[in-house]
Design a protein around this motif. Structure first.
Motif, PDB file in Angstrom:
ATOM      1  N   PHE A 322       0.828  -1.201   0.000  1.00 15.42           N
ATOM      2  CA  PHE A 322       0.000   0.000   0.000  1.00 15.42           C
ATOM      3  C   PHE A 322       0.866   1.255   0.000  1.00 15.42           C
ATOM      4  N   GLN A 323       0.382   2.264  -0.722  1.00 16.51           N
ATOM      5  CA  GLN A 323       1.096   3.546  -0.747  1.00 16.51           C
ATOM      6  C   GLN A 323       1.044   4.206   0.619  1.00 16.51           C
ATOM      7  N   TYR A 324      -0.130   4.075   1.262  1.00 15.33           N
ATOM      8  CA  TYR A 324      -0.383   4.758   2.517  1.00 15.33           C
ATOM      9  C   TYR A 324      -0.306   3.719   3.622  1.00 15.33           C
ATOM     10  N   PRO A 325       0.659   3.843   4.574  1.00 17.22           N
ATOM     11  CA  PRO A 325       0.870   2.789   5.573  1.00 17.22           C
ATOM     12  C   PRO A 325      -0.356   2.566   6.469  1.00 17.22           C
ATOM     13  N   ILE A 330      -5.819   5.052  11.353  1.00 19.64           N
ATOM     14  CA  ILE A 330      -5.794   5.783  10.072  1.00 19.64           C
ATOM     15  C   ILE A 330      -7.183   5.801   9.450  1.00 19.64           C
ATOM     16  N   ASP A 331      -7.406   6.814   8.636  1.00 17.71           N
ATOM     17  CA  ASP A 331      -8.619   6.843   7.832  1.00 17.71           C
ATOM     18  C   ASP A 331      -8.341   5.930   6.633  1.00 17.71           C
ATOM     19  N   LEU A 332      -9.254   5.025   6.324  1.00 20.74           N
ATOM     20  CA  LEU A 332      -9.005   4.122   5.197  1.00 20.74           C
ATOM     21  C   LEU A 332      -8.916   4.923   3.897  1.00 20.74           C
ATOM     22  N   GLN A 333      -7.889   4.641   3.117  1.00 15.58           N
ATOM     23  CA  GLN A 333      -7.720   5.293   1.822  1.00 15.58           C
ATOM     24  C   GLN A 333      -8.412   4.437   0.753  1.00 15.58           C
ATOM     25  N   GLU A 337      -9.798   0.583   0.864  1.00  8.03           N
ATOM     26  CA  GLU A 337     -11.215   0.264   0.688  1.00  8.03           C
ATOM     27  C   GLU A 337     -11.407  -0.717  -0.454  1.00  8.03           C
ATOM     28  N   ARG A 338     -10.685  -0.478  -1.519  1.00 12.14           N
ATOM     29  CA  ARG A 338     -10.841  -1.357  -2.677  1.00 12.14           C
ATOM     30  C   ARG A 338     -10.266  -2.742  -2.393  1.00 12.14           C
ATOM     31  N   VAL A 379     -17.638  -0.623  -2.088  1.00 13.71           N
ATOM     32  CA  VAL A 379     -17.955  -1.503  -3.216  1.00 13.71           C
ATOM     33  C   VAL A 379     -16.771  -1.584  -4.173  1.00 13.71           C
ATOM     34  N   PRO A 380     -16.609  -2.736  -4.845  1.00 10.11           N
ATOM     35  CA  PRO A 380     -15.526  -2.895  -5.811  1.00 10.11           C
ATOM     36  C   PRO A 380     -15.577  -1.809  -6.890  1.00 10.11           C
ATOM     37  N   GLY A 381     -14.414  -1.352  -7.279  1.00 12.49           N
ATOM     38  CA  GLY A 381     -14.338  -0.386  -8.374  1.00 12.49           C
ATOM     39  C   GLY A 381     -14.498   1.055  -7.947  1.00 12.49           C
ATOM     40  N   VAL A 382     -15.224   1.279  -6.870  1.00 11.71           N
ATOM     41  CA  VAL A 382     -15.508   2.657  -6.466  1.00 11.71           C
ATOM     42  C   VAL A 382     -14.920   2.981  -5.087  1.00 11.71           C
ATOM     43  N   GLY A 383     -15.039   2.035  -4.151  1.00  9.33           N
ATOM     44  CA  GLY A 383     -14.626   2.319  -2.772  1.00  9.33           C
ATOM     45  C   GLY A 383     -15.846   2.750  -1.966  1.00  9.33           C
ATOM     46  N   GLU A 384     -15.693   3.789  -1.133  1.00  9.36           N
ATOM     47  CA  GLU A 384     -16.813   4.221  -0.281  1.00  9.36           C
ATOM     48  C   GLU A 384     -17.933   4.810  -1.133  1.00  9.36           C
ATOM     49  N   ILE A 385     -19.110   4.253  -0.942  1.00  9.85           N
ATOM     50  CA  ILE A 385     -20.268   4.738  -1.700  1.00  9.85           C
ATOM     51  C   ILE A 385     -21.302   5.317  -0.734  1.00  9.85           C
TER      52      ILE A 385
END
Ligand code: 4AD
Ligand code: MG
Length: 461
Positions: A322-325, A330-333, A337-338, A379-385
């Motif tokens: 992951f780019q963000y540790p 942490i807030d999920l990036q 999420e994906r 959701v897949p493809g989008v993240g937080e919906i």
């Protein structure tokens, strides 16, 4: 004159009869004696073929008409069993209703979505955007139908507000002050008492707080309208102006809330699949292979559930780079999420009970005093919906949270009063309407599901 949709839906009714239609030329080709035009009037996704020949007195004129010219056609609907479309119109009369210039930008070739964004006034005529905006309209209708059928009251919450619903300070200021000559108070700050409203006001980031007031009167309410965020995030998922669907229910807890969200999502998906068959077939073939099967699966299976704490464990144990540790707190990036929705659950999943420090002041504090009764649907493809929560109904706890977060209790006086006068447990959520459209269509950029998008450094139209 008929809408072309009427012909596609009920061709038997019109076969071998004279019909009159109107529309815009999508494609045109001809030889010396005969010509073929594909016409679309916007009422139906598929084009209708018009055949015309030199018996038309204006044959020469019609055959040369540039794409996008508007015409009215009188002719007979005939069967063409061997062709890709089972019927076509043999024209007896074609009248030009509006000429198009030869430099019409949407010629019959594939254009990039980036290019089409620069012609937002013309792109709804292209197949992709025609389909997107039909789905957008149907999804909006489905949302109203879902809530109205369940006796929710639709509340029109204000666009201009005096309070920051999320407490995140990402608001666009509304003012009538002369920017060249801003009045300042003794402290050197902008003197908003001189402003139209006599105080600082902003475009709303969410209708939730006002929806809560109405939920405590009507039990079940929803608001569905534009919201605004001055987030400086230039991503494919963030817009400065977007629409949000926000139900709020009294006497409900986090589980009731998730149940409602799941039922609503399934309803919208099913409604769009039933009412936009052509469009969904198009997305399935050209935008996102397998989309229709995937959506069908989602309607027929249960959404996943996981707590934030367990999600963090999975992310920490994963081999992903992951780019963000990742660590608790942490807030999920979007990448996290994906990963959770795409790799672990392979479908929609609710993540619950987030740390209180990364969530809004109004979320109900859990007994551990570290987490809140929050839920995000990923959701897949989008993240937080969807983002939602059970609300803090205890006056003392809510006051403490507001202070802890460095906010001013005075600004929330009416919101706090809701807890004084029969404040009961209640819960609600916000669905990002554009993200829902991305999910339904497979479109990858939020700019491509908004008719005239407003994003960072972009408000041309
Ligand atoms: O998670 P958010 O910030 O939650 C709220 O605003 C709550 N007041 C909702 C509620 O409980 N009534 O936003 C809700 C949803 C997000 O999950 C996301 O889908 C969408 O709104 N959203 C955005 N969509 C497009 N552009 C943005 N800048 C967005 N910010 C949030
Ligand atoms: Mg959120």
């Amino acid at each position: 004159r008929l809408d072309i949709k009427e012909i596609f839906e009920n061709p038997e009714k019109f076969l071998n009869k004279e019909v009159e239609i109107e529309g815009w030329i999508r494609t045109s080709r001809s030889s010396k004696k005969i010509g073929f035009i594909e016409i679309n009037d916007g009422t139906f996704f598929t084009n209708l073929q018009i055949v015309f020949d030199e018996k038309l007195e204006n044959f020469k004129e019609i055959e040369k008409l540039p794409i996008s010219s508007a015409i009215a056609v009188k002719g007979v609907l005939v069967e063409t069993p061997k062709a890709k479309q089972p019927f076509e119109i043999h024209a007896k009369d074609i009248k030009v209703e509006g000429y198009s210039h030869n430099d019409y930008p949407l010629q019959k070739k594939r254009h990039s979505f980036e290019y089409l964004r620069t012609i937002a006034h013309l792109r709804p005529r292209s197949n992709t955007f025609n389909a997107v905006f039909r789905v957008r309209s149907l999804a909006a209708h489905a949302i109203h139908k879902f809530f109205q059928d369940r006796d929710f009251v639709y509340v029109h919450t204000p666009i201009i507000t005096g309070s920051d619903a999320e407490g995140a300070g990402e608001m666009f200021c509304v003012t009538d002050l002369d920017l060249a000559n801003v009045p300042l108070n003794e402290k050197g700050e902008v003197d908003f008492t001189k402003d139209f409203f006599g105080k600082e006001t902003n475009l709303t980031v969410s209708g939730q707080l006002e929806a809560e007031a109405f939920a405590l009167a009507f039990k079940k309410v929803y608001t569905f309208g534009p919201t605004f965020r001055a987030e400086n995030s230039n991503t494919p998922r963030h817009a400065a102006e977007f629409w949000m669907v926000e139900p709020e229910i009294a006497f409900a807890d986090l589980n009731d809330n998730m149940k409602l969200a799941e039922d609503m999502m399934k309803y919208i998906i099913q409604y769009v699949m039933d009412n936009a068959k052509e469009e969904m077939k198009f997305f399935n073939s050209f935008i996102d292979k397998g989309l229709v099967d995937r959506l069908d699966n989602i309607v027929n299976s249960e959404f996943g559930h996981i707590t934030y704490t367990d999600a963090i464990k999975i992310l920490e144990d994963s081999k992903e780079d992951f780019q963000y540790p990742v660590k608790w707190g942490i807030d999920l990036q979007t990448e996290h999420e994906r990963y959770i929705s795409e790799k672990i659950f392979k479908g929609p999943v609710f993540v619950t009970d987030y740390p209180k420090d990364i969530k809004a002041f109004y979320m109900r504090l859990n007994d551990d005093e570290k987490t809140v009764a929050a839920m995000d649907l990923l959701v897949p493809g989008v993240g937080e919906i969807i983002g939602g929560s059970q609300r803090e109904e205890r006056l003392d706890v809510l006051e403490r949270r507001i202070e802890e977060m460095g906010m001013d209790k005075k600004d929330y006086w009416w919101y706090l009063e809701l807890r004084k006068y029969g404040g009961t447990k209640h819960a609600g959520f916000g669905l990002g309407f554009e993200r829902a459209i991305m999910y339904l269509t497979g479109m990858k950029n939020i700019r491509d599901v908004i008719p005239f998008p407003r994003t960072v450094k972009s408000a041309e139209f």
